[in-house]
Design an enzyme around this catalytic site. Structure first.
Site, PDB file in Angstrom:
ATOM      1  N   LYS A  26       2.333  10.441  -8.823  1.00 20.83           N
ATOM      2  CA  LYS A  26       3.792  10.425  -8.896  1.00 20.83           C
ATOM      3  C   LYS A  26       4.320   9.149  -9.541  1.00 20.83           C
ATOM      4  CE  LYS A  26       3.799  10.664  -4.341  1.00 20.83           C
ATOM      5  NZ  LYS A  26       2.426  10.216  -3.987  1.00 20.83           N
TER       6      LYS A  26
ATOM      7  N   HIS B 268       1.543   5.031   5.175  1.00 16.79           N
ATOM      8  CA  HIS B 268       2.112   4.390   3.980  1.00 16.79           C
ATOM      9  C   HIS B 268       3.067   3.313   4.464  1.00 16.79           C
ATOM     10  CE1 HIS B 268       3.829   3.545   0.132  1.00 16.79           C
ATOM     11  NE2 HIS B 268       3.181   4.522  -0.473  1.00 16.79           N
TER      12      HIS B 268
ATOM     13  N   GLU C 270      -4.055   4.986  -1.747  1.00 20.56           N
ATOM     14  CA  GLU C 270      -3.296   5.783  -2.718  1.00 20.56           C
ATOM     15  C   GLU C 270      -2.395   4.860  -3.559  1.00 20.56           C
ATOM     16  OE1 GLU C 270      -1.039   8.244  -0.109  1.00 20.56           O
ATOM     17  OE2 GLU C 270      -2.785   9.281   0.687  1.00 20.56           O
TER      18      GLU C 270
HETATM   19  C1  LIG Z   1       2.127   9.628   0.079  1.00 21.90           C
HETATM   20  C2  LIG Z   1       2.257   8.565  -0.941  1.00 21.90           C
HETATM   21  N1  LIG Z   1       1.127   7.951  -1.361  1.00 21.90           N
HETATM   22  C3  LIG Z   1       1.159   6.990  -2.308  1.00 21.90           C
HETATM   23  C4  LIG Z   1       2.348   6.611  -2.884  1.00 21.90           C
HETATM   24  C5  LIG Z   1       2.309   5.547  -3.920  1.00 21.90           C
HETATM   25  O1  LIG Z   1       2.896   4.408  -3.441  1.00 21.90           O
HETATM   26  P1  LIG Z   1       2.914   3.064  -4.282  1.00 21.90           P
HETATM   27  O2  LIG Z   1       3.378   3.413  -5.638  1.00 21.90           O
HETATM   28  O3  LIG Z   1       3.838   2.196  -3.531  1.00 21.90           O
HETATM   29  O4  LIG Z   1       1.523   2.527  -4.300  1.00 21.90           O
HETATM   30  C6  LIG Z   1       3.558   7.192  -2.445  1.00 21.90           C
HETATM   31  C7  LIG Z   1       4.841   6.760  -2.996  1.00 21.90           C
HETATM   32  O5  LIG Z   1       5.889   7.215  -2.652  1.00 21.90           O
HETATM   33  C8  LIG Z   1       3.509   8.199  -1.454  1.00 21.90           C
HETATM   34  O6  LIG Z   1       4.618   8.808  -1.014  1.00 21.90           O
END
Ligand SMILES: Cc1ncc(COP(=O)(O)O)c(C=O)c1O
Length: 406
Positions: free
Chosen positions: A73, A210, A287
């Site tokens: 994402k 998270h 993640e």
């Molecule tokens: C479930 C989950 N994992 C990983 C991420 C990635 O987070 P980051 O970009 O802060 O590493 C997000 C971001 O919203 C998330 O919702």
């Protein structure tokens, strides 16, 4: 003065604080940006694959016990997914479209090998899934997260072959983007939820959390690992021995400014806590999204207008919050604009190209006051949650994406 003449000063005066040259990835120089803009036009979104590989290597170097699952994402560009795949990354997907980006990379494998790869290297990390999503995923026996009873019932009905990971609600204090009010099981209910899934014939393989995106408060990770360790202990004490995975989520901060402590410092805290509390037989994954991609992209835009409003210098550029700078709205992120040209500077407002008054990129950046229409600006560290939410609002198309060092 033309831009390349100014650029010459820029290169010679590499310590000039006005240009922050040291912070530009050395592989994409201002000269490169100007050349790319001359070739492809603007607005331009330049993705540096060497920086992606470097960030992935840094993550794995400082967190050797943790396998990185890139959170697509953060930037779903297929070329980014391909580069991180080649570098050895696993993937966090949160929609069927993201899942298909990964699946498309596995076309040379047999159906059994594809299933094996997905089983080992993909987590569907959205705790709330549509029933049709679960039906589509089930054939791959994926790992999926959940955080409530209703979701257990859905998984039982539509994806009974999935492996489950319970997402815990943990402190997001000090994170730029807060997630804990939307997702995460109350820790007090964790053991009961795991037992409920077990009673329904499902397998809970681990825990996840998270700590909030762009978390500069490292204590969040420490507290979350401590909490997970406690729940592991409680569950094992109840005779449940199928949990062998801890997913420490995303949140790893990008170095947007000097206030962000080095990643190595965060890694030290995480490693110490994992070593102290998490049994050796527990596999650790994470993640990371922003950390891998934020510094790997630079936006180049063009000044299309200039005005004095209420006594303040205003520039209008051909990219804005409906496009590459959408992270200002959706990610609560502030990107800084920099000029290729030198000159006496002042605090400016910079607007995007649309008719919407919301389309404001900055009201506080210091830019040379002698910039003219058709001069270019650039913005570093704009790889995460930026173009991901780009639109065609007002008829303005998204920036052209260019890949370098692929
Ligand atoms: C479930 C989950 N994992 C990983 C991420 C990635 O987070 P980051 O970009 O802060 O590493 C997000 C971001 O919203 C998330 O919702």
């Amino acid at each position: 003065m033309n831009q390349s003449a100014c650029l010459k000063n820029y290169s010679e005066d590499s310590d000039s604080s006005a240009f922050h040259q040291a912070k530009i990835p050395p592989t994409v120089t201002p000269e490169t940006l100007l050349e790319l803009a001359a070739t492809h036009g603007t607005p331009l979104f330049v993705i540096d694959h060497q920086e992606l590989r470097k960030n992935y290597a840094t993550f794995q170097k400082y967190l050797p016990r943790v396998q990185a699952y890139y959170a697509i994402k953060a930037n779903p560009d297929p070329a980014i997914v391909q580069t991180l795949f080649n570098a050895g990354a696993s993937f966090d997907v949160s929609s069927i479209a993201e899942f298909q980006l990964v699946h498309a990379l596995l076309q040379d494998l047999s159906p059994e090998e594809q299933q094996d790869w997905i089983w080992n290297k993909v987590i569907y990390a959205h705790p709330i899934k549509a029933t049709e999503t679960l039906t589509t995923l089930n054939q791959y026996k994926p790992l999926v997260t959940f955080d409530n009873r209703e979701e257990i019932d859905k998984i039982k009905k539509y994806a009974p072959d999935a492996g489950l990971v319970l997402r815990l609600r943990v402190s997001n204090a000090g994170a730029m983007v807060e997630l804990s009010s939307k997702f995460g099981a109350d820790p007090a209910e964790a053991v009961a939820l795991i037992m409920e899934a077990e009673q329904q014939g499902l397998t809970v393989e681990g825990l996840s959390f998270h700590v909030g995106s762009q978390t500069t408060n490292f204590e969040n990770y420490v507290q979350a690992i401590d909490l997970a360790a406690l729940i592991f202990k409680q569950v094992r004490a109840q005779g449940y021995s199928k949990m062998n995975l801890l997913d420490i989520g995303g949140g790893f901060p990008a170095p947007y400014d000097a206030s962000v402590q080095p990643f190595s410092e965060l890694a030290k805290r995480i490693n110490a806590e994992l070593e102290r509390l998490i049994p050796k037989d527990v596999q650790i994954i994470a993640e990371p999204g922003r950390f891998l991609v934020a510094t790997a992209a630079i936006a180049v835009s063009k000044i299309i207008g200039k005005a004095i409003r209420h006594g303040k210098l205003c520039y209008y550029i051909n990219d804005g919050v409906y496009h590459t700078f959408s992270g200002i709205i959706f990610d609560h992120c502030q990107y800084h604009l920099e000029a290729f040209k030198d000159g006496p500077s002042e605090i400016c407002t910079v607007f995007g190209p649309t008719c919407d008054g919301l389309d404001v990129i900055t009201m506080t950046d210091e830019l040379p006051s002698n910039l003219e229409c058709d001069d270019l600006l650039y913005s570093r560290n704009i790889g995460a949650y930026s173009g991901a939410t780009s639109t065609y609002f007002n008829g303005f198309p998204p920036a052209t994406v260019v890949h370098v060092n692929r």
